[in-house]
Design an enzyme around this catalytic site. Structure first.
Site, PDB file in Angstrom:
ATOM      1  CB  SER A  72      -1.801   1.162   2.526  1.00 20.16           C
ATOM      2  OG  SER A  72      -0.657   0.330   2.426  1.00 20.16           O
ATOM      3  CB  SER A  92       2.549   3.189   5.342  1.00 20.63           C
ATOM      4  OG  SER A  92       1.295   3.807   5.154  1.00 20.63           O
ATOM      5  CG  ASP A 117       1.092   6.458   3.329  1.00 17.17           C
ATOM      6  OD1 ASP A 117       0.050   5.911   3.725  1.00 17.17           O
ATOM      7  OD2 ASP A 117       2.141   6.482   3.998  1.00 17.17           O
TER       8      ASP A 117
END
Length: 385
Positions: free
Chosen positions: A264, A302, A304
């Protein structure tokens, strides 16, 4: 040095820093940085870290970003969120999106730490004498999962770390690398961490400053200024599943986790440009372009997130005001800011990697990106000296 170490039974010695991106010739883009090349180049913004290291398992921390030195609850700053990939947790997000503002400092920490961190932030705000009658507070806490190095289920010391990070927050140079919320993070199989950078627009384009701070904890195929650093060093996502991209790499299956590009990245943007939530969200979207330039493809796992806010007094919000009057920058003036935030995000992520130092825990040791090797690879392509 604004990084605080919360010492447990055993605490490793603080390790010497590596180098910032510009030292190896990485200076993305065309605009100049501010004097600190940090988010604190935006006047009034302060940053504090508390690094939590205890025994052989706890390797985490808290990083605090304070938008200005006034009464944040009554002088709220316009803010917006852009989500690149939403596999993560962000405390306070629904109210932030609904109202387009933040009323507390912004914290970064580990995944399972966001709830105790949010509680500690709320208590810290509520204990201020001017907030004696406040009955609701919306803490903003972002996270990345530092579970490769950190015993993430054990959340000891986080409340104290929040208070120390907030009360140590200062303007000026920002500690980077394996500090605060970056203590246990990993990037591209190497040690990750906190990074920051800024850009100042020329007077002809408004003269505004954009600052970025990142908590890097993600993977992919690392590239720097277009140079495929990850493949050249033999460490990149999916390398066990494809034919070798480069001979003689200095990585290998035993050196890191099975890199799948997961992880992340939290990105926090500050600007003194007078922007409201709509254009702040547009600004946040461009930070993802800087993230992509480093080799991230925002994998399934992830998280983000980009949180952007404006410190301009011309757009601050008073919750008691019946009528809000703002002088917001026009849409046509946004393009230079888009360029600036893309550049600053890319450089901040390079700083997070290059400034990281080794961190060990019961799970093993994650070492930083080898600076000398990076310098050699960049010089071979005419980058740096």
């Amino acid at each position: 040095m604004r990084s605080l170490l919360l010492v447990g039974l055993l605490a490793p010695a603080m390790l010497s820093a590596q180098v910032r991106a510009r030292t190896v010739g990485l200076a993305p883009g065309i605009f100049a940085p501010g004097p600190f090349n940090a988010i604190t180049d935006v006047a009034g913004v302060r940053v504090g870290h508390a690094t939590v290291s205890e025994g052989d398992s706890l390797r985490t921390g808290v990083t605090a970003i304070v938008p200005h030195g006034g009464d944040l609850y009554r002088e709220r700053v316009p803010a917006a969120l852009h989500v690149g990939n939403g596999f993560g947790k962000l405390l306070g997000v629904t109210q932030l999106r609904e109202l387009g503002e933040v009323e507390t400092p912004i914290l970064l920490t580990c995944t399972l730490c966001i709830w105790p961190a949010g509680d500690a932030l709320a208590q810290w705000m509520l204990q201020k004498p001017e907030n004696a009658s406040v009955r609701s507070i919306n803490p903003i806490v972002g996270e990345t999962n530092d579970g490769q190095l950190n015993a993430t289920r054990w959340r000891g010391g986080i409340g104290r770390a929040v208070v120390q990070a907030l009360e140590s927050a200062n303007p000026g140079a920002v500690a980077e690398g394996s500090v605060g919320a970056g203590h246990g993070t990993v990037m591209f199989g190497w040690k990750g961490g906190i990074g920051t950078a800024s850009r100042v627009l020329p007077a002809s384009l408004g003269g505004h400053t954009v600052g970025v701070l990142v908590q890097g904890n993600y993977g992919g195929v690392l590239q720097m200024a277009g140079v495929p650093i990850g493949p050249l060093l033999g460490r990149y996502a999916f390398q066990r599943d494809v034919a070798p991209l480069r001979p003689g790499g200095a990585g290998g299956p035993g050196d890191a986790h099975a890199e799948r590009g997961d992880g992340s990245c939290m990105i926090v943007i500050a600007t003194d440009a007078p922007l409201l939530a709509r254009n702040l969200e547009r600004l946040g979207a461009r930070a993802i372009m800087g993230l992509a330039r480093t080799g991230s493809s925002a994998s399934n796992g992830s998280g983000d997130y980009v949180l952007a806010f404006s410190t301009s007094p011309r757009v601050r919000r008073n919750p008691d005001a019946a009528l809000s009057t703002n002088d917001e920058l026009g849409n046509d003036a946004m393009s230079a800011l888009f360029q600036a935030v893309t550049e600053a995000t890319e450089e901040a992520l390079y700083n997070a990697l290059l400034m990281a130092t080794p961190v060990s825990s019961r799970a093993g040791t994650v070492r930083p990106l080898p600076v000398d090797s990076v310098r050699t690879l960049l010089r071979a392509r005419g980058i740096g000296r």
